[in-house]
Design a protein around this motif. Structure first.
Motif, PDB file in Angstrom:
ATOM      1  N   PHE A 316      15.710   6.420  -8.604  1.00 26.04           N
ATOM      2  CA  PHE A 316      15.410   5.812  -8.081  1.00 26.04           C
ATOM      3  C   PHE A 316      13.425   6.242  -7.747  1.00 26.04           C
ATOM      4  CE2 PHE A 316      17.309   7.851  -4.051  1.00 26.04           C
ATOM      5  CZ  PHE A 316      16.204   7.483  -2.814  1.00 26.04           C
ATOM      6  N   GLN A 317      12.684   4.819  -7.015  1.00 25.02           N
ATOM      7  CA  GLN A 317      11.458   6.218  -6.639  1.00 25.02           C
ATOM      8  C   GLN A 317      10.544   5.758  -5.282  1.00 25.02           C
ATOM      9  OE1 GLN A 317       9.691   5.464 -11.076  1.00 25.02           O
ATOM     10  NE2 GLN A 317       8.759   3.674 -10.131  1.00 25.02           N
ATOM     11  N   MET A 318       9.672   6.375  -5.123  1.00 22.16           N
ATOM     12  CA  MET A 318       9.178   5.409  -4.025  1.00 22.16           C
ATOM     13  C   MET A 318       7.591   5.292  -4.554  1.00 22.16           C
ATOM     14  SD  MET A 318       7.863   8.095  -0.102  1.00 22.16           S
ATOM     15  CE  MET A 318       7.783   6.934   1.596  1.00 22.16           C
ATOM     16  N   GLU A 319       7.035   4.553  -4.144  1.00 20.06           N
ATOM     17  CA  GLU A 319       6.184   3.861  -4.623  1.00 20.06           C
ATOM     18  C   GLU A 319       4.953   4.207  -3.408  1.00 20.06           C
ATOM     19  OE1 GLU A 319       5.451   0.750  -7.170  1.00 20.06           O
ATOM     20  OE2 GLU A 319       6.910   1.493  -8.583  1.00 20.06           O
ATOM     21  N   VAL A 320       3.524   4.735  -4.149  1.00 19.61           N
ATOM     22  CA  VAL A 320       3.170   4.960  -2.477  1.00 19.61           C
ATOM     23  C   VAL A 320       1.500   4.424  -3.293  1.00 19.61           C
ATOM     24  CG1 VAL A 320       1.828   6.593  -0.540  1.00 19.61           C
ATOM     25  CG2 VAL A 320       4.107   6.846  -1.180  1.00 19.61           C
ATOM     26  N   PRO A 321       0.168   3.331  -2.181  1.00 18.72           N
ATOM     27  CA  PRO A 321      -0.504   3.998  -2.722  1.00 18.72           C
ATOM     28  C   PRO A 321      -1.330   4.519  -2.722  1.00 18.72           C
ATOM     29  CG  PRO A 321       0.302   1.505  -1.565  1.00 18.72           C
ATOM     30  CD  PRO A 321       1.770   3.012  -1.588  1.00 18.72           C
ATOM     31  N   TYR A 322      -2.527   4.773  -3.520  1.00 12.94           N
ATOM     32  CA  TYR A 322      -3.520   6.056  -3.644  1.00 12.94           C
ATOM     33  C   TYR A 322      -4.586   5.324  -4.140  1.00 12.94           C
ATOM     34  CZ  TYR A 322      -5.019  10.499  -4.548  1.00 12.94           C
ATOM     35  OH  TYR A 322      -6.367  11.992  -4.222  1.00 12.94           O
ATOM     36  N   GLY A 323      -5.580   5.085  -3.632  1.00 18.06           N
ATOM     37  CA  GLY A 323      -7.057   3.935  -3.919  1.00 18.06           C
ATOM     38  C   GLY A 323      -6.508   3.025  -4.391  1.00 18.06           C
ATOM     39  N   ASP A 324      -7.073   2.856  -5.830  1.00 20.68           N
ATOM     40  CA  ASP A 324      -7.155   1.913  -7.293  1.00 20.68           C
ATOM     41  C   ASP A 324      -5.272   2.096  -7.844  1.00 20.68           C
ATOM     42  OD1 ASP A 324      -9.495   1.047  -5.981  1.00 20.68           O
ATOM     43  OD2 ASP A 324     -10.268   1.890  -7.189  1.00 20.68           O
ATOM     44  N   SER A 325      -5.110   2.775  -7.587  1.00 14.11           N
ATOM     45  CA  SER A 325      -3.815   2.944  -8.437  1.00 14.11           C
ATOM     46  C   SER A 325      -2.257   3.620  -7.078  1.00 14.11           C
ATOM     47  CB  SER A 325      -3.892   4.543  -8.860  1.00 14.11           C
ATOM     48  OG  SER A 325      -4.202   5.889  -8.875  1.00 14.11           O
ATOM     49  N   TYR A 339      22.167   8.055  -2.199  1.00 13.79           N
ATOM     50  CA  TYR A 339      20.668   8.072  -2.181  1.00 13.79           C
ATOM     51  C   TYR A 339      19.522   9.405  -1.613  1.00 13.79           C
ATOM     52  CZ  TYR A 339      22.517   4.630  -6.236  1.00 13.79           C
ATOM     53  OH  TYR A 339      23.380   4.264  -6.848  1.00 13.79           O
ATOM     54  N   SER A 340      19.142   9.642  -2.470  1.00 15.43           N
ATOM     55  CA  SER A 340      18.146   9.926  -1.210  1.00 15.43           C
ATOM     56  C   SER A 340      16.609  11.284  -1.461  1.00 15.43           C
ATOM     57  CB  SER A 340      18.640  11.882  -0.351  1.00 15.43           C
ATOM     58  OG  SER A 340      17.871  11.708   0.103  1.00 15.43           O
ATOM     59  N   LEU A 341      15.676  10.821  -0.969  1.00 13.72           N
ATOM     60  CA  LEU A 341      14.131  11.454  -1.368  1.00 13.72           C
ATOM     61  C   LEU A 341      13.701  11.753  -0.119  1.00 13.72           C
ATOM     62  CD1 LEU A 341      11.657   9.428  -3.322  1.00 13.72           C
ATOM     63  CD2 LEU A 341      11.811  10.022  -0.955  1.00 13.72           C
ATOM     64  N   ARG A 342      12.605  13.445  -0.383  1.00 14.85           N
ATOM     65  CA  ARG A 342      12.464  13.416   0.522  1.00 14.85           C
ATOM     66  C   ARG A 342      10.685  13.200   0.167  1.00 14.85           C
ATOM     67  NH1 ARG A 342      15.351  18.643  -0.048  1.00 14.85           N
ATOM     68  NH2 ARG A 342      17.216  18.558   1.167  1.00 14.85           N
ATOM     69  N   TYR A 343       9.958  12.813   1.852  1.00 12.78           N
ATOM     70  CA  TYR A 343       8.540  13.347   1.450  1.00 12.78           C
ATOM     71  C   TYR A 343       7.799  13.504   2.554  1.00 12.78           C
ATOM     72  CZ  TYR A 343       4.312  10.164   0.873  1.00 12.78           C
ATOM     73  OH  TYR A 343       3.087   9.964   0.653  1.00 12.78           O
ATOM     74  N   ALA A 344       6.705  14.029   2.219  1.00 12.00           N
ATOM     75  CA  ALA A 344       5.826  14.911   3.779  1.00 12.00           C
ATOM     76  C   ALA A 344       4.197  14.564   3.416  1.00 12.00           C
ATOM     77  CB  ALA A 344       6.126  16.820   3.540  1.00 12.00           C
ATOM     78  N   PRO A 345       4.961  13.506   5.012  1.00 11.25           N
ATOM     79  CA  PRO A 345       2.912  13.134   4.802  1.00 11.25           C
ATOM     80  C   PRO A 345       2.171  13.649   5.107  1.00 11.25           C
ATOM     81  CG  PRO A 345       4.426  12.032   6.016  1.00 11.25           C
ATOM     82  CD  PRO A 345       4.844  13.010   5.498  1.00 11.25           C
ATOM     83  N   LYS A 346       0.888  14.079   4.187  1.00  8.06           N
ATOM     84  CA  LYS A 346      -0.593  15.292   4.364  1.00  8.06           C
ATOM     85  C   LYS A 346      -1.189  14.632   5.860  1.00  8.06           C
ATOM     86  CE  LYS A 346      -3.581  13.683   1.622  1.00  8.06           C
ATOM     87  NZ  LYS A 346      -4.680  14.124   0.189  1.00  8.06           N
ATOM     88  N   GLN A 347      -1.967  13.377   5.846  1.00  9.56           N
ATOM     89  CA  GLN A 347      -2.518  13.130   7.128  1.00  9.56           C
ATOM     90  C   GLN A 347      -1.437  11.921   8.460  1.00  9.56           C
ATOM     91  OE1 GLN A 347      -5.117  12.195   4.513  1.00  9.56           O
ATOM     92  NE2 GLN A 347      -4.695  10.117   4.080  1.00  9.56           N
ATOM     93  N   ALA A 348      -2.797  11.722   8.927  1.00 12.32           N
ATOM     94  CA  ALA A 348      -2.500  11.206   9.679  1.00 12.32           C
ATOM     95  C   ALA A 348      -2.879   9.779   9.723  1.00 12.32           C
ATOM     96  CB  ALA A 348      -3.395  11.183  11.267  1.00 12.32           C
ATOM     97  N   GLU A 349      -1.782   8.372   9.161  1.00 11.16           N
ATOM     98  CA  GLU A 349      -2.416   7.284   9.305  1.00 11.16           C
ATOM     99  C   GLU A 349      -1.273   6.780   8.825  1.00 11.16           C
ATOM    100  OE1 GLU A 349      -2.194   7.311   4.416  1.00 11.16           O
ATOM    101  OE2 GLU A 349      -0.524   9.371   4.596  1.00 11.16           O
ATOM    102  N   VAL A 350      -1.609   4.948   8.722  1.00 10.33           N
ATOM    103  CA  VAL A 350      -0.449   4.020   8.780  1.00 10.33           C
ATOM    104  C   VAL A 350       0.487   4.571   7.410  1.00 10.33           C
ATOM    105  CG1 VAL A 350       0.664   2.024   8.823  1.00 10.33           C
ATOM    106  CG2 VAL A 350      -1.011   3.034  10.445  1.00 10.33           C
ATOM    107  N   LEU A 351       0.802   4.668   6.488  1.00 12.40           N
ATOM    108  CA  LEU A 351       1.868   5.161   5.614  1.00 12.40           C
ATOM    109  C   LEU A 351       2.876   3.487   4.747  1.00 12.40           C
ATOM    110  CD1 LEU A 351       2.022   7.206   2.991  1.00 12.40           C
ATOM    111  CD2 LEU A 351       3.805   7.281   4.014  1.00 12.40           C
ATOM    112  N   LYS A 352       2.177   3.542   3.876  1.00  8.02           N
ATOM    113  CA  LYS A 352       2.899   2.312   3.315  1.00  8.02           C
ATOM    114  C   LYS A 352       3.524   2.283   1.882  1.00  8.02           C
ATOM    115  CE  LYS A 352      -0.272  -1.195   5.415  1.00  8.02           C
ATOM    116  NZ  LYS A 352      -1.513  -2.382   4.620  1.00  8.02           N
ATOM    117  N   PHE A 353       4.677   1.380   2.058  1.00 11.19           N
ATOM    118  CA  PHE A 353       4.998   2.561   0.163  1.00 11.19           C
ATOM    119  C   PHE A 353       6.011   1.621   0.211  1.00 11.19           C
ATOM    120  CE2 PHE A 353       7.468   4.107   3.903  1.00 11.19           C
ATOM    121  CZ  PHE A 353       8.918   4.208   3.784  1.00 11.19           C
ATOM    122  N   LYS A 354       6.884   1.922  -1.114  1.00 11.12           N
ATOM    123  CA  LYS A 354       8.042   0.245  -0.942  1.00 11.12           C
ATOM    124  C   LYS A 354       8.762   1.474  -2.107  1.00 11.12           C
ATOM    125  CE  LYS A 354       5.807  -1.944  -5.351  1.00 11.12           C
ATOM    126  NZ  LYS A 354       5.729  -3.254  -5.573  1.00 11.12           N
TER     127      LYS A 354
END
Length: 429
Positions: A316-325, A339-354
């Motif tokens: 499975f996958q996690m999709e994170v908006p990045y600019g226009d892609s 099932y498991s996934l690790r993610y480490a956000p690089k900056q302060a933000e409101v992260l959106k994903f699916k």
């Protein structure tokens, strides 16, 4: 402020290493880099390294692209440029490495991030780290990581005894995002590793929060590099010559100051000892009610259908908006419907994903996560507990450069660093 004497590292001094007092001149250095990938700042840092390699005993140049198309071919190309400029460099300093030697220590590491367990199979690069770390020498091997930790994690897995022989200065931040699995493996299994984890201070080297007495990175090329040999001509190809060099602080740390004391002043920053690394484990999708510090390892775990695939398969996958892609992050099947996934956000933000998957019955859906600006944030029972020699960015408010935690500990030296480098560029004109 007490000024640090220029290149104090090259003078003899006594330090306590591995239980004995030793005199050292040059530090032993191995570089792990994702040069040639999506971020050309590694090329800028490689130019800097090659022009200052007389200050180091280089023992490895390992291509370790967790993401992108980096390879040894790009390292060899940079060495070729250096070879053409070397006669001019030698007119001013002794001790520069021969190009043939640099080619002999250039090795290919892992291409792509490690799976969920944090390691996979050995590579030429990971084996070279082990070989260099096992070399009989009273000096530690400094492993300067400019990309992901995948080859270092593999080396530690294959030869855990090398932990006591190495010291790591790692440019984390975005690189932590790309190598969250290998980072998690190291933090969980090697908490006593001597590690400087730099998640934000390095931004200070190319910060835009400029003051009048600081050399501007935007016109440095025109004033100092233009017309300076083959390396100088090549430099224009990266960010149109504007200085970024986010990996260079790892070298600066060894060039000026006492590298045995991360809490002291140095061109490469000063750091605080940390006793824990932020980690959060959640068994659901997150929302705006969930908050973590930037660079926290967020581990998502889901129960889903049992499937017949090998453990640690990406399903499975996690999709994170990045600019226009968008950026895609792999999630793994651990067996028994987990099932498991690790993610480490690089900056302060409101992260959106699916989360998406082709597995019927997998719990897909959209999510959000609030990311705050102070690492490592509030203690959590799931944090990785660390030993006595793990250091990271200063949390002092006075050391923030705008929003950049610890940024001023490097930013304040940029004028000296770039002025000194300008002299070396002048040797090539």
């Amino acid at each position: 402020m007490i000024r640090i004497s220029l290149f104090s590292i090259i003078y003899l001094f006594s330090v306590q290493l591995f239980g004995q007092t030793t005199s050292i001149t040059k530090p032993r250095v191995l570089i792990s880099t994702d040069i040639g990938g999506t971020d050309p700042d590694d090329n800028q840092s490689m130019s800097h390294l090659l022009m200052y390699n007389d200050l180091f005993d280089l023992e490895g140049l390992v291509s370790s692209p967790s993401y992108g198309s980096g390879s040894t071919a790009e390292i060899f190309r940079m060495i070729n440029l250096y070879e053409r400029d070397l006669p001019r460099l030698k007119k001013h300093k002794d001790g520069f490495a021969e190009p043939s030697f640099l080619r002999s220590i250039t090795k290919q590491g892992r291409k792509g991030g490690a799976p969920f367990k944090g390691y996979s199979t050995s590579t030429e690069g990971s084996n070279w780290i082990i070989k260099a770390a096992r070399k009989k020498d009273t000096r530690p091997l400094w492993v300067l990581v400019w990309g992901g930790l995948d080859d270092l994690a593999q080396a530690l897995h294959d030869a855990p005894e090398i932990q006591k022989n190495i010291r790591v200065y790692w440019i984390g931040g975005p690189n932590k995002k790309w190598s969250a699995n290998s980072y998690a493996y190291i933090a969980a299994n090697f908490p006593d590793l001597w590690m400087i984890e730099v998640n934000s201070s390095y931004y200070g080297f190319f910060s835009n929060n400029q003051t009048p007495d600081v050399v501007k990175t935007t016109d440095y090329y025109q004033k100092s590099i233009q017309g300076a040999g083959h390396l100088g001509k090549d430099f224009k190809d990266y960010y149109k010559g504007e200085i970024k060099m986010g990996d260079t602080p790892s070298l600066l740390y060894l060039m000026n100051g006492n590298p045995n004391d991360p809490t002291g002043e140095s061109w490469g920053g000063n750091f605080e000892k940390i006793k824990r690394s932020a980690r959060v484990v959640v068994d659901r999708n997150t929302s705006l009610s969930d908050t973590v510090a930037f660079c926290t390892v967020v581990e998502y775990r889901f129960q889903g259908p049992k499937i017949n695939v090998p453990a640690d398969s990406s399903v499975f996958q996690m999709e994170v908006p990045y600019g226009d892609s968008k950026q895609i992050w792999p999630g793994y099947y651990l067996g028994e419907g987990l099932y498991s996934l690790r993610y480490a956000p690089k900056q302060a933000e409101v992260l959106k994903f699916k989360f998406t998957s082709e597995i019927q019955g997998f719990p897909t859906g959209e999510g959000q996560l609030v990311v705050t600006n102070l690492w490592p944030g509030k203690p959590n029972p799931q944090d990785y507990l660390l030993g006595e020699n793990w250091f990271s960015d200063s949390t002092k408010p006075s050391d923030f450069d705008g929003r950049l935690q610890g940024g001023k500990t490097i930013f304040k030296w940029r004028n000296e660093v770039l002025s000194d480098w300008a002299e070396r560029w002048s040797w090539l004109k």
